[in-house]
Design a protein around this motif. Sequence first.
Motif, short mmCIF file in Angstrom:
data_model
loop_
_atom_site.label_atom_id
_atom_site.label_comp_id
_atom_site.label_asym_id
_atom_site.label_seq_id
_atom_site.Cartn_x
_atom_site.Cartn_y
_atom_site.Cartn_z
N ALA A 63 -26.62 35.44 -10.41
CA ALA A 63 -26.99 34.35 -9.51
C ALA A 63 -25.79 33.44 -9.24
O ALA A 63 -25.53 33.06 -8.09
N ASN A 64 -25.03 33.09 -10.28
CA ASN A 64 -23.85 32.26 -10.10
C ASN A 64 -22.78 32.98 -9.28
O ASN A 64 -22.08 32.37 -8.47
N GLU A 67 -23.78 32.82 -5.65
CA GLU A 67 -23.51 31.49 -5.12
C GLU A 67 -22.03 31.30 -4.84
O GLU A 67 -21.65 30.68 -3.83
N ILE A 70 -21.18 33.17 -1.62
CA ILE A 70 -21.67 32.42 -0.46
C ILE A 70 -20.79 31.22 -0.17
O ILE A 70 -20.43 30.95 0.98
N GLY A 71 -20.39 30.49 -1.21
CA GLY A 71 -19.51 29.33 -1.03
C GLY A 71 -18.15 29.72 -0.46
O GLY A 71 -17.64 29.07 0.45
#
Length: 180
Positions: A63-64, A67, A70-71
């Motif tokens: 999950a991290n 993220e 995506i960032g």
Amino acid sequence: MWEVRKIQNQDIIMRKVGKWFIIIGIAGVLSILFVEWSRWNIISLSKKLHSIILNENSYVFKANFIEGIIGTVSIFSLLAAPFFIKWDRSSAINIASLIAIIFIDVSAFITAVARGEIFGFYIIVIFLSACFYMKIIIIEVLQRIYHWIRIETKTNQYDVEKIMLILTIMTFIFVMGCLV
């Protein structure tokens, strides 16, 4: 005539030096802020990742990681978008440079997390990449936005609707940043 050309060359040089002073100044402040943020967060992130690896809780890591992807893609998209609006040779060079700088930044960040410490090379990479980002934002993007909002008339007026759109987007980004 020689004096006029000499004065024009001095003016051009001073404008470029002034732009680079602005770029280096803003980049220095932003890189110091990011390095301080890194000092607070990288050690705890490194400890969390080591505990995840030891406990084999890979779903949290996935999950991290998503993220982070995506960032990174979002930042690239925001910085690269103006170059696609008016494509020229410098746009291709800037986009290739942007990809390389983001790759180097991500590599330095991953190395710092893996080591669990902030080291000199990491600080230098952050500063140099901040200089590059500021060059893109200050010189390239703002010049393109300026030419986009200007109406070609004798008085060089500005399109109020485009200015309001830019202000609305900036306000939205500011408000979302404050909420986070």
